[in-house]
Motif scaffolding. Structure first.
Motif, mmCIF file in Angstrom:
data_model
loop_
_atom_site.group_PDB
_atom_site.id
_atom_site.type_symbol
_atom_site.label_atom_id
_atom_site.label_comp_id
_atom_site.label_asym_id
_atom_site.label_seq_id
_atom_site.Cartn_x
_atom_site.Cartn_y
_atom_site.Cartn_z
ATOM 1 N N ASP A 42 7.740 55.542 70.457
ATOM 2 C CA ASP A 42 7.664 55.862 69.037
ATOM 3 C C ASP A 42 8.034 54.660 68.185
ATOM 4 O O ASP A 42 7.426 54.415 67.144
ATOM 5 N N ALA A 43 9.029 53.912 68.636
ATOM 6 C CA ALA A 43 9.477 52.767 67.841
ATOM 7 C C ALA A 43 8.448 51.662 67.840
ATOM 8 O O ALA A 43 8.344 50.912 66.875
ATOM 9 N N GLY A 44 7.690 51.529 68.950
ATOM 10 C CA GLY A 44 6.786 50.386 69.046
ATOM 11 C C GLY A 44 5.353 50.646 68.699
ATOM 12 O O GLY A 44 4.755 49.828 68.025
ATOM 13 N N LEU A 45 4.792 51.779 69.152
ATOM 14 C CA LEU A 45 3.347 51.937 69.031
ATOM 15 C C LEU A 45 2.938 53.326 68.565
ATOM 16 O O LEU A 45 2.082 53.953 69.159
ATOM 17 N N GLU A 46 3.564 53.852 67.553
ATOM 18 C CA GLU A 46 3.104 55.105 66.973
ATOM 19 C C GLU A 46 2.260 54.722 65.788
ATOM 20 O O GLU A 46 2.740 54.547 64.679
ATOM 21 N N THR A 67 2.800 38.326 73.535
ATOM 22 C CA THR A 67 2.786 38.773 72.143
ATOM 23 C C THR A 67 1.584 39.686 71.912
ATOM 24 O O THR A 67 0.671 39.775 72.747
ATOM 25 N N ALA A 68 1.573 40.337 70.760
ATOM 26 C CA ALA A 68 0.438 41.199 70.413
ATOM 27 C C ALA A 68 -0.849 40.384 70.328
ATOM 28 O O ALA A 68 -1.916 40.840 70.743
ATOM 29 N N ARG A 69 -0.751 39.179 69.787
ATOM 30 C CA ARG A 69 -1.922 38.307 69.684
ATOM 31 C C ARG A 69 -2.481 37.988 71.069
ATOM 32 O O ARG A 69 -3.692 38.079 71.314
ATOM 33 N N GLU A 70 -1.594 37.628 71.998
ATOM 34 C CA GLU A 70 -2.042 37.277 73.352
ATOM 35 C C GLU A 70 -2.602 38.483 74.083
ATOM 36 O O GLU A 70 -3.590 38.361 74.824
ATOM 37 N N GLU A 101 6.750 43.784 68.389
ATOM 38 C CA GLU A 101 8.116 44.130 68.764
ATOM 39 C C GLU A 101 8.144 44.948 70.050
ATOM 40 O O GLU A 101 8.975 44.720 70.939
ATOM 41 N N PHE A 102 7.233 45.890 70.155
ATOM 42 C CA PHE A 102 7.157 46.720 71.363
ATOM 43 C C PHE A 102 6.899 45.846 72.591
ATOM 44 O O PHE A 102 7.552 45.991 73.625
ATOM 45 N N LEU A 103 5.942 44.939 72.487
ATOM 46 C CA LEU A 103 5.594 44.090 73.619
ATOM 47 C C LEU A 103 6.733 43.140 73.975
ATOM 48 O O LEU A 103 7.026 42.923 75.156
ATOM 49 N N ARG A 104 7.367 42.565 72.983
ATOM 50 C CA ARG A 104 8.443 41.609 73.244
ATOM 51 C C ARG A 104 9.640 42.273 73.910
ATOM 52 O O ARG A 104 10.394 41.633 74.640
ATOM 53 N N ASP A 157 -5.443 52.541 65.195
ATOM 54 C CA ASP A 157 -5.873 52.420 63.807
ATOM 55 C C ASP A 157 -4.670 52.621 62.890
ATOM 56 O O ASP A 157 -3.968 53.632 62.984
ATOM 57 N N GLY A 158 -4.436 51.676 62.011
ATOM 58 C CA GLY A 158 -3.314 51.771 61.089
ATOM 59 C C GLY A 158 -2.034 51.133 61.594
ATOM 60 O O GLY A 158 -1.051 51.068 60.863
ATOM 61 N N ALA A 159 -2.023 50.669 62.838
ATOM 62 C CA ALA A 159 -0.808 50.057 63.385
ATOM 63 C C ALA A 159 -0.570 48.697 62.742
ATOM 64 O O ALA A 159 -1.508 47.993 62.371
ATOM 65 N N GLN A 160 0.689 48.319 62.609
ATOM 66 C CA GLN A 160 1.052 47.032 62.052
ATOM 67 C C GLN A 160 1.340 46.042 63.175
ATOM 68 O O GLN A 160 1.938 46.387 64.189
ATOM 69 N N TYR A 161 0.903 44.811 62.958
ATOM 70 C CA TYR A 161 1.081 43.771 63.978
ATOM 71 C C TYR A 161 2.546 43.638 64.377
ATOM 72 O O TYR A 161 2.868 43.516 65.557
ATOM 73 N N GLU A 162 3.443 43.656 63.404
ATOM 74 C CA GLU A 162 4.859 43.430 63.701
ATOM 75 C C GLU A 162 5.416 44.491 64.652
ATOM 76 O O GLU A 162 6.213 44.184 65.534
#
Length: 224
Positions: free
Chosen positions: A7-11, A90-93, A81-84, A72-77
């Motif tokens: 929930d904290a990372g990818l909702e 990173t999200a970009r990678e 954060e979830f991935l890190r 859809d609608g998710a923020q990059y940050e």
């Protein structure tokens, strides 16, 4: 992986807001002004044909690309954060590595297409990238995977973990990996999940057994 972490990372839908962005506000204001002065707003002028719609310059395979739609609608940050918290990447990678895999052709990866259409392909990416930037992100992903693999295998072979602890590490890693695949839009059948987990467990048992044999030979050699 617990629900709080997910929930904290990818909702994704929590990242949406009801506030329209700048372009939307401009459209709303323009429409309101037109209606107020009685000009009819969007009503076409009589006897004047509607302008022909402009053709989209987005390639067909980009328009049809269906991965990451769950975000859809998710923020990059938040994705980053979830991935890190759980991986080295990173999200970009993550996004670009997946795109490089999906847009691979017989002659290579379509770096230009990926970079120019990045916001169309991945909801949480907002900027276009040059082919050089796409290639850099792909290379960074590959390097981190190799380094993480070497680190993990050393941990498995150096006898730091017990067999049970190693199983726990593998379970947690598998859960994160499966979640990322599901977010990308990969449908994993239960049978496929079990088969993959069994293959991984078998390989890790073989690695551990080979490591033990190697250490025993080294000990015997030192004793002689």
């Amino acid at each position: 992986m617990d629900d709080d972490g997910l929930d904290a990372g990818l909702e994704a839908r929590d990242a949406r807001t009801d506030e329209p962005d700048g372009d939307e506000r401009d459209s709303i204001d323009a429409g309101g002004t037109a209606d107020a002065d009685g000009s009819g707003g969007d009503d076409p002028m009589p006897n004047v044909p509607d302008p022909e719609p402009e053709e989209s310059d987005v390639p067909d395979d980009v328009r049809k690309y269906a991965r990451f739609k769950k975000m859809d609608g998710a923020q990059y940050e938040r994705v980053n954060e979830f991935l890190r918290d759980r991986t080295y990447i990173t999200a970009r990678e993550w996004a670009i590595a997946r795109l490089c895999s999906d847009f691979r052709t017989e002659t290579g990866v379509e770096m230009t297409k990926i970079g120019e259409n990045l916001p169309e392909l991945v909801p949480f990416m907002t900027d276009t990238y040059t082919p050089q930037a796409v290639n850099q992100a792909r290379a960074s992903f590959e390097e981190k995977v190799r380094m993480a693999g070497a680190t993990f295998l050393y941990g498995a072979m150096c006898d730091f973990f017990t067999a049970e602890e190693l199983d726990d590490v593998m379970y947690e890693s598998t859960e994160v990996a499966k979640f990322l695949l599901e977010v990308e839009g990969v449908d994993l059948a239960v049978e496929e999940e079990l088969e993959a987990e069994e293959r991984i467990s078998t390989v890790m048992r073989e690695v551990r057994e080979a490591s033990e044999e190697l250490r025993e030979r080294e000990t015997d050699a030192d004793a002689e």
